[in-house]
Design a protein around this motif. Sequence first.
Motif, PDB file in Angstrom:
ATOM      1  N   ASN A  68      27.186 116.708 -57.714  1.00 24.76           N
ATOM      2  CA  ASN A  68      26.946 115.323 -57.303  1.00 24.76           C
ATOM      3  C   ASN A  68      25.958 114.627 -58.225  1.00 24.76           C
ATOM      4  O   ASN A  68      26.106 113.437 -58.542  1.00 24.76           O
ATOM      5  CB  ASN A  68      26.430 115.281 -55.873  1.00 24.76           C
ATOM      6  N   LEU A  69      24.943 115.376 -58.676  1.00 27.95           N
ATOM      7  CA  LEU A  69      23.977 114.793 -59.599  1.00 27.95           C
ATOM      8  C   LEU A  69      24.634 114.436 -60.929  1.00 27.95           C
ATOM      9  O   LEU A  69      24.394 113.361 -61.498  1.00 27.95           O
ATOM     10  CB  LEU A  69      22.820 115.763 -59.836  1.00 27.95           C
ATOM     11  N   LEU A  70      25.477 115.338 -61.440  1.00 24.19           N
ATOM     12  CA  LEU A  70      26.110 115.087 -62.725  1.00 24.19           C
ATOM     13  C   LEU A  70      27.121 113.944 -62.647  1.00 24.19           C
ATOM     14  O   LEU A  70      27.301 113.194 -63.627  1.00 24.19           O
ATOM     15  CB  LEU A  70      26.814 116.352 -63.224  1.00 24.19           C
ATOM     16  N   GLN A  71      27.775 113.795 -61.513  1.00 21.63           N
ATOM     17  CA  GLN A  71      28.788 112.751 -61.362  1.00 21.63           C
ATOM     18  C   GLN A  71      28.197 111.413 -60.941  1.00 21.63           C
ATOM     19  O   GLN A  71      28.938 110.435 -60.785  1.00 21.63           O
ATOM     20  CB  GLN A  71      29.844 113.194 -60.352  1.00 21.63           C
ATOM     21  N   GLY A  72      26.890 111.384 -60.732  1.00 25.63           N
ATOM     22  CA  GLY A  72      26.238 110.121 -60.373  1.00 25.63           C
ATOM     23  C   GLY A  72      26.482 109.680 -58.953  1.00 25.63           C
ATOM     24  O   GLY A  72      26.347 108.484 -58.634  1.00 25.63           O
ATOM     25  N   ARG A  73      26.864 110.578 -58.066  1.00 22.11           N
ATOM     26  CA  ARG A  73      27.121 110.227 -56.668  1.00 22.11           C
ATOM     27  C   ARG A  73      25.906 110.417 -55.784  1.00 22.11           C
ATOM     28  O   ARG A  73      26.012 110.345 -54.567  1.00 22.11           O
ATOM     29  CB  ARG A  73      28.280 111.073 -56.139  1.00 22.11           C
ATOM     30  N   THR A  74      24.762 110.710 -56.380  1.00 22.58           N
ATOM     31  CA  THR A  74      23.538 110.936 -55.621  1.00 22.58           C
ATOM     32  C   THR A  74      22.564 109.797 -55.908  1.00 22.58           C
ATOM     33  O   THR A  74      22.229 109.549 -57.081  1.00 22.58           O
ATOM     34  CB  THR A  74      22.895 112.268 -56.013  1.00 22.58           C
ATOM     35  N   PRO A  75      22.140 109.055 -54.893  1.00 24.35           N
ATOM     36  CA  PRO A  75      21.135 108.012 -55.129  1.00 24.35           C
ATOM     37  C   PRO A  75      19.801 108.628 -55.541  1.00 24.35           C
ATOM     38  O   PRO A  75      19.456 109.727 -55.119  1.00 24.35           O
ATOM     39  CB  PRO A  75      21.033 107.301 -53.776  1.00 24.35           C
ATOM     40  N   ASN A  76      19.071 107.900 -56.369  1.00 19.20           N
ATOM     41  CA  ASN A  76      17.795 108.402 -56.892  1.00 19.20           C
ATOM     42  C   ASN A  76      17.985 109.799 -57.500  1.00 19.20           C
ATOM     43  O   ASN A  76      17.438 110.797 -57.020  1.00 19.20           O
ATOM     44  CB  ASN A  76      16.715 108.451 -55.808  1.00 19.20           C
ATOM     45  N   PRO A  77      18.793 109.922 -58.537  1.00 26.69           N
ATOM     46  CA  PRO A  77      19.123 111.257 -59.073  1.00 26.69           C
ATOM     47  C   PRO A  77      17.909 112.004 -59.585  1.00 26.69           C
ATOM     48  O   PRO A  77      17.889 113.239 -59.550  1.00 26.69           O
ATOM     49  CB  PRO A  77      20.107 110.940 -60.200  1.00 26.69           C
ATOM     50  N   TRP A  78      16.885 111.277 -60.084  1.00 25.25           N
ATOM     51  CA  TRP A  78      15.704 111.983 -60.563  1.00 25.25           C
ATOM     52  C   TRP A  78      14.991 112.698 -59.413  1.00 25.25           C
ATOM     53  O   TRP A  78      14.509 113.819 -59.574  1.00 25.25           O
ATOM     54  CB  TRP A  78      14.748 111.009 -61.262  1.00 25.25           C
ATOM     55  N   ILE A  79      14.939 112.076 -58.272  1.00 22.75           N
ATOM     56  CA  ILE A  79      14.310 112.727 -57.115  1.00 22.75           C
ATOM     57  C   ILE A  79      15.162 113.914 -56.664  1.00 22.75           C
ATOM     58  O   ILE A  79      14.656 115.006 -56.364  1.00 22.75           O
ATOM     59  CB  ILE A  79      14.132 111.717 -55.965  1.00 22.75           C
ATOM     60  N   GLY A  80      16.488 113.711 -56.632  1.00 20.56           N
ATOM     61  CA  GLY A  80      17.352 114.818 -56.251  1.00 20.56           C
ATOM     62  C   GLY A  80      17.288 115.973 -57.228  1.00 20.56           C
ATOM     63  O   GLY A  80      17.259 117.148 -56.826  1.00 20.56           O
ATOM     64  N   GLY A  81      17.280 115.671 -58.532  1.00 18.19           N
ATOM     65  CA  GLY A  81      17.191 116.741 -59.526  1.00 18.19           C
ATOM     66  C   GLY A  81      15.877 117.481 -59.439  1.00 18.19           C
ATOM     67  O   GLY A  81      15.836 118.727 -59.565  1.00 18.19           O
TER      68      GLY A  81
END
Length: 452
Positions: A68-81
């Motif tokens: 999901n992080l790589l596909q851009g489907r996660t909001p605020n990806p930096w926080i998720g990563g």
Amino acid sequence: MWWTETKRRAQAIRQERARRRADVRRCRAARKAARKNGAASDAGHPGPPSTGFTLLPWLLMGMGSFSNLLQGRTPNPWIGGLGLLIFNSLYIYVTFRSFVREKRRALSTRVALLLMGLLTTALALGYGGNWLMFFPLLGLAAGATLRGPWLGRTGVLLAVYAGAIAVVHDGWGDATNIGYATFISTMVTAAILGLSEAVRELRAAREELALRAVEKERLRFSRDLHDLLGHTLSVIVVKSEAARRLAPRDMDAALAQIGDIESVGRQALTEIREAVTGYRQGSLATELTRARSALSAAGMEPVVRQSGTPLAPPTEALLGWVVREAVTNAVRHSDATRCEITVDSTAERVRLTVTDNGTGKTVTHPREGIGGTGLTGLTERLAAAGGSLTAGPSARLGFTVTAELPLDVTEMTTLEAEAEAEAEVEVEAKIEVEVEARADCPPVDATAQVSP
């Protein structure tokens, strides 16, 4: 500073991996040497101890959130990563420490596990979906760390908590699956790791007890030999010195001392023979265990069946010799892949049967006893004890050795003792005749030269 700590942890992981590979190579080499020497390989050896590497593959359950992080489907990806990185780091830290009892119970490990729970809750509430799969990973880490009487309650509470978080974010659709997966991962991980640790502790305790038993038996046997020979040899030395001193002055007294030496020596021989006979007395259970090991080492499948009433020690000793001889013949002279050993005892007699599935060409015709020295001697010993021994090809393919004995062969000891006594008397008589013959011959002058 963090870079130095990371390098130190990476080096520790490489060293642990190298140590584990060395343990595997050493275990394989030991088994290969055992098979080469004809001994039984320790097939039940658990191998090197488990480490955190065994739990690392389960991190693949978080690949959905990483996707999901790589596909851009996660909001605020930096926080998720960052959350994904911190969770994986805490997971590795907790699982590697859970395989050492002292570190598993340390406060730092419990604090790291608590931080994992808070982070998992935050990620599940913030993103849901694939991020809920961190709860089974949390349960796995909790099961590896929290082993004890509170494990069941912890697993249930964690499963209910994971299900509740799933309901809050995604509804009832995946709540049951997430709760069930969390509970199963917690309990199964704790059960497997606890059982593995218990097995290793039991094996270590068994090896320690075996070493202590061997040391105790060695001490007992050395003490018995000291008690038997210490006083006897001292008496022989003293009387020998007395005979040497008396010989020039009083030959009769010297001969009396020599007679005492002879009687003491005979008594010592009798005591040593009794001690060694008792020490080497085998049992049927021991021979059956050795037979299993020998057959397994030779590539033959051992099948042992034992039923009926308990046997007397003399009966067990004779049947043990039959098992040893029959199994040795099967290993050396047959091309069998399976060997069955059956012991069936009734109220009066006991029957031992050793059958293999080879070609049955060890002998040409079955008959009572056979031409081989070992089975011939066993036939005579069993006949003296009121039993019988038959050996020959089976009705089907294979070779069969059958021994029958009375349940109580106490008379065997008397017969063997009488035969041994007669043999000793015969040997002593021959020695006395030879001594007398030498005494009648004139002494030979070693310095005399032979005339041409």
